[in-house]
Design a protein around this motif. Structure first.
Motif, PDB file in Angstrom:
ATOM      1  N   ALA A  80      43.225  43.124  39.643  1.00 21.18           N
ATOM      2  CA  ALA A  80      42.893  44.331  38.891  1.00 21.18           C
ATOM      3  C   ALA A  80      41.479  44.787  39.216  1.00 21.18           C
ATOM      4  CB  ALA A  80      43.036  44.068  37.389  1.00 21.18           C
ATOM      5  N   CYS A  81      40.565  43.826  39.404  1.00 21.17           N
ATOM      6  CA  CYS A  81      39.165  44.186  39.646  1.00 21.17           C
ATOM      7  C   CYS A  81      38.938  44.734  41.042  1.00 21.17           C
ATOM      8  CB  CYS A  81      38.253  42.995  39.386  1.00 21.17           C
ATOM      9  SG  CYS A  81      38.345  41.681  40.622  1.00 21.17           S
ATOM     10  N   SER A  82      39.891  44.571  41.956  1.00 22.18           N
ATOM     11  CA  SER A  82      39.735  45.125  43.305  1.00 22.18           C
ATOM     12  C   SER A  82      40.607  46.360  43.507  1.00 22.18           C
ATOM     13  CB  SER A  82      40.061  44.064  44.366  1.00 22.18           C
ATOM     14  OG  SER A  82      41.385  43.564  44.233  1.00 22.18           O
ATOM     15  N   ASN A  83      41.085  46.917  42.403  1.00 24.14           N
ATOM     16  CA  ASN A  83      41.864  48.159  42.455  1.00 24.14           C
ATOM     17  C   ASN A  83      41.389  49.156  41.401  1.00 24.14           C
ATOM     18  OD1 ASN A  83      44.396  47.912  44.442  1.00 24.14           O
ATOM     19  ND2 ASN A  83      43.992  45.890  43.587  1.00 24.14           N
ATOM     20  N   GLY A  84      41.452  48.777  40.134  1.00 21.73           N
ATOM     21  CA  GLY A  84      41.117  49.685  39.047  1.00 21.73           C
ATOM     22  C   GLY A  84      39.761  50.364  39.136  1.00 21.73           C
TER      23      GLY A  84
END
Length: 480
Positions: A233-237
């Motif tokens: 999630a932290c490398s997309n959102g």
């Protein structure tokens, strides 16, 4: 003997913290001794925390950042902060600059006139010395092999010579830098910041898994870094909001960019086409949003941490037409825990997408996520009556600030978030008014400092997170 002396000093300091009333003592001679509104108080406290943290954590002309500082012993750590931690300082300066601009726009130019130039100069020093984290390497991605100069996790002794190959760089670090560079551009109009942001955006989107599975569907998602296969999630959102900002910058312009993709017919031939930047950036923002919502949203309405159970289990190269490419990654396991910033970035992303598309799905998503996230991540009366307690283990003090900014972003489309923002205001004020010590707030705003002197090391990025929160809340007070 030393411990007894420290204990005595600490007890005195704690007593003084409870009785600080003179703002000259708190802020020092560079700040006004009076404020008239909550917004002014918030901004002054943001600048106070910022200035003390910069003085304590940064050393020398190269601005090397000590990760920890103990305001009781006044000792900083030899361990240096990662580029992510360093970025938190730039984030705080940007928030102060934006708040100063908001004050000026609302008829109070004195604070802007007194402090904008000061923090613009600090911004320049911080961004210039971020180059100690820069390094160059060659990467084979899903569509090309190219040399990149990007930011590594760890600081080098010389600018431009940081280790960045393999697991020495991660995509989410670049995303937070993209965010602060665009925010710096918006605050100053300096095109150098925009150029840095767009270059890093090209690098990050080069990490998007555009390979096609056996069902003819693009796998999607950006792995944690080029040395990893799990998709987080932290490398997309975090990439959604800055992509929308870039769309807004270019939507009335004809500027083009090269879009690299895989032929949907044979599912392996790499192709490219020119696209308008505005179209390219907005399409990617939508794709990332859809991928994360589909892959990581839980039944309780918040977001899990990552997709694991990936095949292959480590990065692999495949050869097509005698050219090497990164092999596509299929992940099958949604893995927790739910962490506040992963919901916060999606909340901000939904708010930004709604502003430019007016698609009701985004506003409905944001309203549901606002309520679900506050219900999940906060507990009323757990520590102090009338206050909400948030998990502050690990790096969650900073993570929670990302969630707070998500609530700000969705206001005024969903005014109920003002109640959620009030919880952050009350916790910051409680910590500031009860436990302020030598210019610093404790990691635990509601419980204060530890009786063990050595346990009172503060993370630099937490101090910068407090400064950011206060500055953002100052702007929010003026705008609402």
């Amino acid at each position: 003997m030393t411990n007894i002396l420290y204990g005595t000093i600490f007890a005195i300091l704690l007593g003084n913290v409870l009785t600080f009333k003179n703002l000259d003592k708190e802020f020092g001679p560079d700040f006004p001794s009076e404020f008239t509104t909550l917004a002014e108080q918030n901004l002054l406290r943001a600048m106070d925390i910022m200035d003390n943290a910069v003085e304590a954590h940064f050393k020398g002309e190269g601005m090397a950042m000590s990760r920890y500082y103990n305001p009781i012993t006044e000792l900083s750590s030899s361990e240096l902060g990662s580029v992510w931690m360093y970025t938190a300082a730039i984030e705080a300066v940007n928030s102060i600059l934006h708040s100063l601009e908001t004050f000026k726009a609302h008829g109070n130019a004195s604070l802007y006139n007194n402090y904008f130039e000061k923090y613009t100069a600090l911004l320049e020093r911080l961004t210039d010395n971020a180059d100690f984290y820069l390094g160059t390497f060659e990467l084979t991605s899903y569509t090309q092999t190219k040399e990149w100069t990007i930011y590594g996790v760890h600081r080098a002794n010389t600018k431009g010579f940081a280790k960045v190959n393999g697991i020495e760089n991660v995509y989410d670090d670049q995303m937070w830098l993209i965010i602060v560079f665009i925010e710096a551009y918006k605050a100053t109009g300096n095109n150098d910041y925009l150029a840095k942001a767009e270059y890093l955006t090209e690098y990050v989107l080069d990490g998007w898994d555009n390979t096609i599975d056996s069902n003819g569907v693009e796998r999607g998602g950006i792995p944690w870094g080029p040395g990893y296969v799990t998709k987080h999630a932290c490398s997309n959102g975090p990439m959604i909001s800055p992509l929308v900002w870039l769309y807004k910058l270019y939507r009335n312009q004809a500027d083009e960019i090269t879009n690299k993709f895989i032929d949907p017919e044979d599912r392996q031939t790499r192709r490219s086409e020119p696209l308008k930047k505005s179209e390219y950036y907005l399409d990617f923002a939508k794709k990332i949003y859809v991928w994360q919502k589909k892959s990581l949203m839980r039944n309780d309405g918040v977001y899990d941490d990552m997709m694991g159970g990936c095949m292959p289990g480590s990065p692999e190269i495949e050869t097509i037409d005698n050219i090497n490419y990164r092999k596509g990654i299929s992940c099958h396991d949604r893995i927790g825990p739910a962490i506040s910033y992963n919901s916060g970035t999606m909340l901000s992303g939904a708010a930004e997408l709604y502003k430019v598309t007016k698609d009701r799905v985004y506003i409905e998503d944001a309203r549901k996520l606002s309520d679900a996230s506050f219900q999940y991540f906060s507990i009323l009366d757990k520590t102090i009556p009338g206050h909400y307690t948030f998990d502050i283990s690990g790096f969650r003090n900073w993570f929670n600030g990302v969630l707070m900014r998500g609530y700000v972003d969705i206001y005024p489309e969903y005014t109920s978030v003002d109640n959620y923002l009030d919880s952050f205001q009350k916790n910051l004020d409680y910590g500031y008014e009860k436990f302020y010590c030598n210019g610093f707030l404790p990691t635990d705003l509601l419980n204060g400092w530890s009786n063990n002197i050595e346990d009172n090391n503060t993370e630099g990025m937490f101090s910068f997170a407090y400064a950011t929160q206060y500055a953002v809340l100052a702007s929010h007070e003026l705008k609402k």
